[in-house]
Design a protein around this motif. Structure first.
Motif, short mmCIF file in Angstrom:
data_model
loop_
_atom_site.label_atom_id
_atom_site.label_comp_id
_atom_site.label_asym_id
_atom_site.label_seq_id
_atom_site.Cartn_x
_atom_site.Cartn_y
_atom_site.Cartn_z
N MET A 1 4.95 -58.32 -67.77
CA MET A 1 5.70 -57.29 -67.05
C MET A 1 5.41 -57.40 -65.56
O MET A 1 4.26 -57.30 -65.14
N TYR A 2 6.45 -57.60 -64.78
CA TYR A 2 6.29 -57.74 -63.34
C TYR A 2 6.30 -56.36 -62.68
O TYR A 2 7.21 -55.56 -62.90
N VAL A 3 5.26 -56.09 -61.89
CA VAL A 3 5.17 -54.81 -61.17
C VAL A 3 5.34 -55.08 -59.68
O VAL A 3 4.45 -55.63 -59.03
N PRO A 4 6.48 -54.71 -59.10
CA PRO A 4 6.74 -54.99 -57.69
C PRO A 4 6.02 -54.02 -56.76
O PRO A 4 5.68 -52.90 -57.15
N LYS A 5 5.79 -54.47 -55.53
CA LYS A 5 5.29 -53.58 -54.50
C LYS A 5 6.44 -52.67 -54.06
O LYS A 5 7.61 -52.99 -54.27
N ALA A 6 6.10 -51.54 -53.44
CA ALA A 6 7.11 -50.55 -53.08
C ALA A 6 8.20 -51.14 -52.18
O ALA A 6 9.40 -50.94 -52.42
N GLU A 7 7.79 -51.91 -51.15
CA GLU A 7 8.78 -52.46 -50.24
C GLU A 7 9.69 -53.48 -50.93
O GLU A 7 10.88 -53.59 -50.63
N GLU A 8 9.13 -54.21 -51.87
CA GLU A 8 9.92 -55.19 -52.61
C GLU A 8 10.91 -54.49 -53.53
O GLU A 8 12.06 -54.92 -53.67
N PHE A 9 10.47 -53.41 -54.15
CA PHE A 9 11.32 -52.63 -55.05
C PHE A 9 12.53 -52.09 -54.29
O PHE A 9 13.68 -52.19 -54.74
N ILE A 10 12.28 -51.51 -53.13
CA ILE A 10 13.36 -50.94 -52.32
C ILE A 10 14.32 -52.04 -51.84
O ILE A 10 15.53 -51.88 -51.86
N LYS A 11 13.76 -53.17 -51.45
CA LYS A 11 14.57 -54.27 -50.96
C LYS A 11 15.49 -54.81 -52.07
O LYS A 11 16.63 -55.20 -51.80
#
Length: 251
Positions: free
Chosen positions: A171-181
């Protein structure tokens, strides 16, 4: 009662691998079927080879890759994969948490808001179950809308009934900035844990494992009936009994 150094229950890939790596001369495998390899067993019908399931190898473990490669004498196909999911008329690249840009705007907005709400909370070091981990890692919207549905279909239980020790890199957990992008732009690379798959050129998927079973000591049609851990004995439904020094159960 027969005495065995290493008694292995089950002649599937785990049992065969255990015997292979310990040494076939030191092991005895009890297999309930009249054949080995379990669900990896391939069957030939009218010149075509059929697997019992949609098997492909996507391991990144170099030792396993080299072992499978040797077992098929370097005769295998390798393909890059780009998994997608179909959601209410929309194809979404997998995993959804890295490809929000493909979602309808209203759903996308809910996913981002839910994710940021969780990230505003204090860091959690311990989770009691998979659902808690999902809610914190991806937000409740993605958890309920996507992952929970998949969990019920694939694992046949609710996320709260699963532990988290199996997750690893799956399961890939993105960083907040990556998620928003990802809500606006396509990512530069796939974040799915499967990037390439391999399959033997002939003989079906079992060919990756079958040579490891050469010279293995396997008693077929031996369905285990009971195990006594104190006495270190195993009894089979056909009346056979075994006393072991070490027991490896794959059943």
């Amino acid at each position: 009662m027969k005495e065995v150094n290493n008694l292995i229950l089950g002649g599937g890939i785990s049992g065969i691998s255990a015997s292979y790596h310990i040494g076939h001369d030191k092991c005895l495998i009890l297999e309930k079927n009249q054949y080995a390899l379990g669900i990896l067993k391939s069957n030939e019908i009218k010149g075509f080879t059929w697997d019992q399931g949609p098997h492909v190898s996507f391991t990144k473990h170099e030792y396993v890759k080299d072992l499978f490669k040797k077992n098929v004498k370097n005769e295998f196909y390798e393909h890059s994969v780009f998994p997608t999911s179909y959601y209410h008329g929309t194809w979404i690249n997998h995993p959804v948490q890295s490809n929000l840009y493909q979602l309808p705007d209203d759903i996308k907005k809910k996913c981002v808001e839910s994710f940021l709400q969780e990230r505003d909370k204090e860091t959690i070091d311990k989770f009691d179950n998979y659902e808690q981990w999902l809610n914190y890692s991806l937000g409740k919207e993605i958890t309920q809308r996507f992952v929970s549905a998949y969990t019920r279909k694939y694992w046949t239980v609710e996320p709260k009934e699963l532990t988290i020790d199996w997750i690893g890199p799956r399961m890939y957990v993105p960083k907040a900035e990556e998620f928003i992008k990802s809500a606006k732009y396509k990512p530069s690379e796939s974040k799915h844990y499967i990037t390439k798959v391999r399959y033997p050129k002939k003989g079906g998927y079992e060919s990756f494992v079958k040579p490891m079973g050469n010279n293995a000591n396997i008693n077929y049609s031996h369905s285990v009936n009971s195990i006594n851990l104190k006495k270190k004995t195993v009894k089979c439904s056909n009346g056979e009994a075994y006393k072991y020094e070490k027991l490896i159960s794959t059943i």
